[in-house]
Design a protein around this motif. Sequence first.
Motif, PDB file in Angstrom:
ATOM      1  N   PRO A   7       0.824  -1.218   0.000  1.00 11.66           N
ATOM      2  CA  PRO A   7       0.000   0.000   0.000  1.00 11.66           C
ATOM      3  C   PRO A   7       0.849   1.254   0.000  1.00 11.66           C
ATOM      4  CG  PRO A   7      -0.805  -1.574   1.639  1.00 11.66           C
ATOM      5  CD  PRO A   7       0.521  -2.096   1.149  1.00 11.66           C
ATOM      6  N   THR A   8       0.366   2.270  -0.706  1.00 12.55           N
ATOM      7  CA  THR A   8       1.023   3.570  -0.712  1.00 12.55           C
ATOM      8  C   THR A   8       0.394   4.514   0.308  1.00 12.55           C
ATOM      9  OG1 THR A   8      -0.449   4.382  -2.451  1.00 12.55           O
ATOM     10  CG2 THR A   8       1.605   3.334  -3.144  1.00 12.55           C
ATOM     11  N   GLY A   9      -0.651   4.041   0.974  1.00 14.13           N
ATOM     12  CA  GLY A   9      -1.347   4.841   1.978  1.00 14.13           C
ATOM     13  C   GLY A   9      -2.743   4.298   2.197  1.00 14.13           C
ATOM     14  N   ARG A 353     -17.404   0.256  -2.482  1.00 11.67           N
ATOM     15  CA  ARG A 353     -16.890  -1.117  -2.531  1.00 11.67           C
ATOM     16  C   ARG A 353     -15.368  -1.163  -2.650  1.00 11.67           C
ATOM     17  NH1 ARG A 353     -21.228  -2.982  -6.945  1.00 11.67           N
ATOM     18  NH2 ARG A 353     -19.684  -4.555  -7.524  1.00 11.67           N
ATOM     19  N   MET A 354     -14.718  -0.008  -2.583  1.00 12.82           N
ATOM     20  CA  MET A 354     -13.258   0.008  -2.617  1.00 12.82           C
ATOM     21  C   MET A 354     -12.700  -0.388  -1.252  1.00 12.82           C
ATOM     22  SD  MET A 354     -12.586   0.874  -5.740  1.00 12.82           S
ATOM     23  CE  MET A 354     -10.908   1.490  -5.859  1.00 12.82           C
ATOM     24  N   GLY A 355     -11.458  -0.866  -1.239  1.00  9.11           N
ATOM     25  CA  GLY A 355     -10.816  -1.272   0.000  1.00  9.11           C
ATOM     26  C   GLY A 355     -10.125  -0.117   0.695  1.00  9.11           C
ATOM     27  N   PRO A 356      -9.655  -0.326   1.913  1.00  5.74           N
ATOM     28  CA  PRO A 356      -9.027   0.763   2.674  1.00  5.74           C
ATOM     29  C   PRO A 356      -7.585   1.056   2.294  1.00  5.74           C
ATOM     30  CG  PRO A 356      -9.106  -1.239   4.002  1.00  5.74           C
ATOM     31  CD  PRO A 356      -9.841  -1.545   2.725  1.00  5.74           C
ATOM     32  N   ASP A 357      -6.867   0.072   1.737  1.00  5.20           N
ATOM     33  CA  ASP A 357      -5.451   0.259   1.425  1.00  5.20           C
ATOM     34  C   ASP A 357      -5.280   0.745  -0.006  1.00  5.20           C
ATOM     35  OD1 ASP A 357      -4.604  -0.586   3.947  1.00  5.20           O
ATOM     36  OD2 ASP A 357      -4.599  -2.694   3.342  1.00  5.20           O
ATOM     37  N   LEU A 358      -4.661   1.893  -0.169  1.00  6.07           N
ATOM     38  CA  LEU A 358      -4.461   2.484  -1.486  1.00  6.07           C
ATOM     39  C   LEU A 358      -3.197   1.912  -2.124  1.00  6.07           C
ATOM     40  CD1 LEU A 358      -5.299   4.630  -3.582  1.00  6.07           C
ATOM     41  CD2 LEU A 358      -3.915   6.278  -2.296  1.00  6.07           C
ATOM     42  N   LEU A 359      -3.361   1.329  -3.313  1.00  9.52           N
ATOM     43  CA  LEU A 359      -2.218   0.786  -4.036  1.00  9.52           C
ATOM     44  C   LEU A 359      -1.749   1.708  -5.152  1.00  9.52           C
ATOM     45  CD1 LEU A 359      -3.210  -3.003  -4.389  1.00  9.52           C
ATOM     46  CD2 LEU A 359      -1.810  -1.916  -2.621  1.00  9.52           C
ATOM     47  N   SER A 360      -2.708   2.327  -5.846  1.00  3.63           N
ATOM     48  CA  SER A 360      -2.337   3.165  -6.987  1.00  3.63           C
ATOM     49  C   SER A 360      -3.438   4.178  -7.249  1.00  3.63           C
ATOM     50  CB  SER A 360      -2.120   2.300  -8.239  1.00  3.63           C
ATOM     51  OG  SER A 360      -1.837   3.093  -9.370  1.00  3.63           O
ATOM     52  N   ARG A 361      -3.035   5.343  -7.777  1.00  2.00           N
ATOM     53  CA  ARG A 361      -3.989   6.387  -8.107  1.00  2.00           C
ATOM     54  C   ARG A 361      -3.430   7.203  -9.261  1.00  2.00           C
ATOM     55  NH1 ARG A 361      -5.784  10.762  -3.552  1.00  2.00           N
ATOM     56  NH2 ARG A 361      -3.525  10.900  -3.430  1.00  2.00           N
ATOM     57  N   HIS A 365      -7.682   6.120 -12.890  1.00  2.00           N
ATOM     58  CA  HIS A 365      -7.977   4.926 -12.093  1.00  2.00           C
ATOM     59  C   HIS A 365      -7.572   5.090 -10.630  1.00  2.00           C
ATOM     60  CE1 HIS A 365      -3.682   4.013 -12.869  1.00  2.00           C
ATOM     61  NE2 HIS A 365      -3.753   3.393 -11.709  1.00  2.00           N
ATOM     62  N   LEU A 366      -8.110   4.186  -9.841  1.00  2.00           N
ATOM     63  CA  LEU A 366      -7.829   4.091  -8.414  1.00  2.00           C
ATOM     64  C   LEU A 366      -7.797   2.606  -8.090  1.00  2.00           C
ATOM     65  CD1 LEU A 366      -7.761   5.774  -5.687  1.00  2.00           C
ATOM     66  CD2 LEU A 366     -10.240   5.514  -5.657  1.00  2.00           C
ATOM     67  N   VAL A 367      -6.754   2.129  -7.400  1.00  2.00           N
ATOM     68  CA  VAL A 367      -6.633   0.713  -7.061  1.00  2.00           C
ATOM     69  C   VAL A 367      -6.458   0.575  -5.553  1.00  2.00           C
ATOM     70  CG1 VAL A 367      -5.399  -1.462  -7.481  1.00  2.00           C
ATOM     71  CG2 VAL A 367      -5.492   0.289  -9.278  1.00  2.00           C
ATOM     72  N   THR A 368      -7.266  -0.299  -4.954  1.00  2.00           N
ATOM     73  CA  THR A 368      -7.196  -0.507  -3.505  1.00  2.00           C
ATOM     74  C   THR A 368      -7.198  -2.000  -3.196  1.00  2.00           C
ATOM     75  OG1 THR A 368      -9.604  -0.514  -3.193  1.00  2.00           O
ATOM     76  CG2 THR A 368      -8.470   1.615  -3.070  1.00  2.00           C
ATOM     77  N   ARG A 369      -6.892  -2.316  -1.924  1.00  2.00           N
ATOM     78  CA  ARG A 369      -6.917  -3.709  -1.479  1.00  2.00           C
ATOM     79  C   ARG A 369      -7.691  -3.820  -0.170  1.00  2.00           C
ATOM     80  NH1 ARG A 369      -1.451  -6.416  -2.127  1.00  2.00           N
ATOM     81  NH2 ARG A 369      -0.804  -5.094  -0.373  1.00  2.00           N
ATOM     82  N   HIS A 370      -8.439  -4.902  -0.050  1.00  4.96           N
ATOM     83  CA  HIS A 370      -9.176  -5.219   1.168  1.00  4.96           C
ATOM     84  C   HIS A 370      -8.329  -6.103   2.077  1.00  4.96           C
ATOM     85  CE1 HIS A 370     -13.259  -3.823  -0.155  1.00  4.96           C
ATOM     86  NE2 HIS A 370     -12.704  -3.970  -1.345  1.00  4.96           N
ATOM     87  N   PRO A 371      -8.645  -6.143   3.368  1.00  4.72           N
ATOM     88  CA  PRO A 371      -7.888  -7.007   4.289  1.00  4.72           C
ATOM     89  C   PRO A 371      -7.910  -8.483   3.915  1.00  4.72           C
ATOM     90  CG  PRO A 371      -9.178  -5.406   5.526  1.00  4.72           C
ATOM     91  CD  PRO A 371      -9.601  -5.277   4.096  1.00  4.72           C
ATOM     92  N   ASP A 372      -8.976  -8.938   3.229  1.00  2.74           N
ATOM     93  CA  ASP A 372      -9.058 -10.360   2.863  1.00  2.74           C
ATOM     94  C   ASP A 372      -8.337 -10.689   1.565  1.00  2.74           C
ATOM     95  OD1 ASP A 372     -10.695  -9.258   0.946  1.00  2.74           O
ATOM     96  OD2 ASP A 372     -12.525 -10.289   1.573  1.00  2.74           O
ATOM     97  N   ARG A 374      -8.775  -9.207  -1.486  1.00  8.01           N
ATOM     98  CA  ARG A 374      -9.422  -8.724  -2.696  1.00  8.01           C
ATOM     99  C   ARG A 374      -8.808  -7.405  -3.145  1.00  8.01           C
ATOM    100  NH1 ARG A 374     -14.783  -7.199  -1.536  1.00  8.01           N
ATOM    101  NH2 ARG A 374     -14.218  -7.278   0.689  1.00  8.01           N
ATOM    102  N   VAL A 375      -8.711  -7.228  -4.445  1.00  7.97           N
ATOM    103  CA  VAL A 375      -8.214  -5.983  -5.027  1.00  7.97           C
ATOM    104  C   VAL A 375      -9.346  -5.356  -5.838  1.00  7.97           C
ATOM    105  CG1 VAL A 375      -6.564  -4.945  -6.633  1.00  7.97           C
ATOM    106  CG2 VAL A 375      -5.822  -6.760  -5.076  1.00  7.97           C
ATOM    107  N   THR A 376      -9.552  -4.066  -5.664  1.00  4.79           N
ATOM    108  CA  THR A 376     -10.615  -3.356  -6.367  1.00  4.79           C
ATOM    109  C   THR A 376     -10.026  -2.226  -7.200  1.00  4.79           C
ATOM    110  OG1 THR A 376     -10.973  -2.220  -4.255  1.00  4.79           O
ATOM    111  CG2 THR A 376     -12.588  -3.868  -4.890  1.00  4.79           C
ATOM    112  N   VAL A 377     -10.517  -2.121  -8.418  1.00 11.01           N
ATOM    113  CA  VAL A 377     -10.051  -1.098  -9.357  1.00 11.01           C
ATOM    114  C   VAL A 377     -11.253  -0.246  -9.770  1.00 11.01           C
ATOM    115  CG1 VAL A 377      -8.991  -0.644 -11.599  1.00 11.01           C
ATOM    116  CG2 VAL A 377      -8.243  -2.623 -10.235  1.00 11.01           C
ATOM    117  N   LEU A 378     -11.177   1.046  -9.516  1.00  8.64           N
ATOM    118  CA  LEU A 378     -12.144   1.987 -10.066  1.00  8.64           C
ATOM    119  C   LEU A 378     -11.458   2.690 -11.226  1.00  8.64           C
ATOM    120  CD1 LEU A 378     -14.943   3.434  -9.745  1.00  8.64           C
ATOM    121  CD2 LEU A 378     -13.697   5.225  -8.512  1.00  8.64           C
TER     122      LEU A 378
END
Length: 502
Positions: A7-9, A353-361, A365-372, A374-378
């Motif tokens: 995560p980047t934040g 439905r995005m996750g709390p951990d920011l991977l990319s922005r 686009h915006l990419v996040t990760r959930h604790p379980d 899962r990776v979500t891309v908007l």
Amino acid sequence: MRVPDAPTGRLSDAWRACVGTGRVELALRRDYQDSLALLQREIGFRYIRGHGLLSDGMGVYRPYDWQGERRVQHSFTYVDQVVDAYLALGIRPFLELGFMPTELASGERTVFWWRGNVTPPRSHQEWADLVRSTMAHLIDRYGLDEVRTWPVEVWNEPNLADFWEGADEAAYHRLYEVTAGAVKEVDASLQVGGPAISPGADEWLERFAEFAERRGVPVDFVSKHAYTSGPAQHVPFGVHQTLAPASALLDQFAAARARLKGSKLAELPLHITEFNSSYRPDNPVHDTAFHAAYLAPVLAYGGDHADSFSYWTFSDMFEEAGVPTALFHGGFGLLTHRQVKKPTYHLYAFMARMGPDLLSRADDHLVTRHPDGRVTVLAWAPVDPTGEPSGPERHRLRLSVPIASGAAFVRRSSADEEHGNARTAWQRMGSPRSPRPHQLDVLHEAAEPARHHLRLPVEEGRVDLDLTLARHEVTLVELSPVEEEAPPWADEGRLLGREAPG
């Protein structure tokens, strides 16, 4: 583009901290409550802000004559019903103290179809009594610990003569001082702030800070509004307007702290208590797929500049310009009447439905990760930076996404000109002003986003995601690690009873 593994934040949730509403009296209606219930199930805002808490329609200020003596009673019958409805739906009030009860007003100037009085009180003492009584009642009914979490904003856009007689800054400062003092008399920990100014009046912030410091007036947060539309070009029951690039909204968010730098208000929470593209409740741009793609980068980056930014508004049940003349009429709402979802609703639902951990922005686009895991891309198709409702027919985005499994289940949901866009279907059926029940069924169906599912291989801990977005598309891609549980004898080739190959 290679998305980082770590995560980047954290993804800011300032976008869902608050949402706007038509005057709070509307919360007494069934369609309003049904709409808010849907919103809370699928998005889940924390606070809601609207005008008119103290206006005549809420019936709070009730003067009467008794045996030749003028007396005042404060009645909270409707206030209780409104706040009860909010809390039952998991959302808290962001209190805006206004407008002026007619019997307490110093003048007759009003705003909106529902005639909110925008003049100062004829008695600041009676206004202070009203504020104290209101806050004391809320604490008595809902508890001090609860009400301490509700921000209290003083008035709305006093820099505009339409909302505050003469846009009299000195008179607003006096109102603020009296109001803030009354709030703090009830409990010193209650949060009070302002000045809730409209765009283009940031110099008010500096003078507000100077006034507060000079007079020792309590300020717990700063509030302002942000819009990007130009002058209204009127047509019957509607307007058209030019738009500045969406980045201008972010610039407006950031401008407040720049203006307040060096003042005692500089480090206070900043709440953008209204934002949208157009400031008009009858601009068709609000109903379009373009609008969702236009606002996507604002939701992605707005939390860098403000503690909250409140979309104005959640529903088209909004009567400032009168009762709407058609289902789709350019209303502010994420939802039309009867809970028909607009493309911008889907932007918010996707963000939820995005996750709390920011991977990319980035700018698309915006990419996040959930604790379980899962990776979500908007992702969104960038619109023309001039704000014109045009753009490329296709936008391609390639991402290399980290995921810890041998395969990934991919779920994609999209809204664009053809999908998740009931306005398109509405126009094709002749733009009926009052759709019949079977037409409403079609519109609800057309309002649902397109959904696709597939399975992609994971190589060296990564999935290659190749997305082609249609014009004005906003899409959510959810990637889940696959844990294969099919039994070893499962064989799709034998569905019709054929023998297994020898």
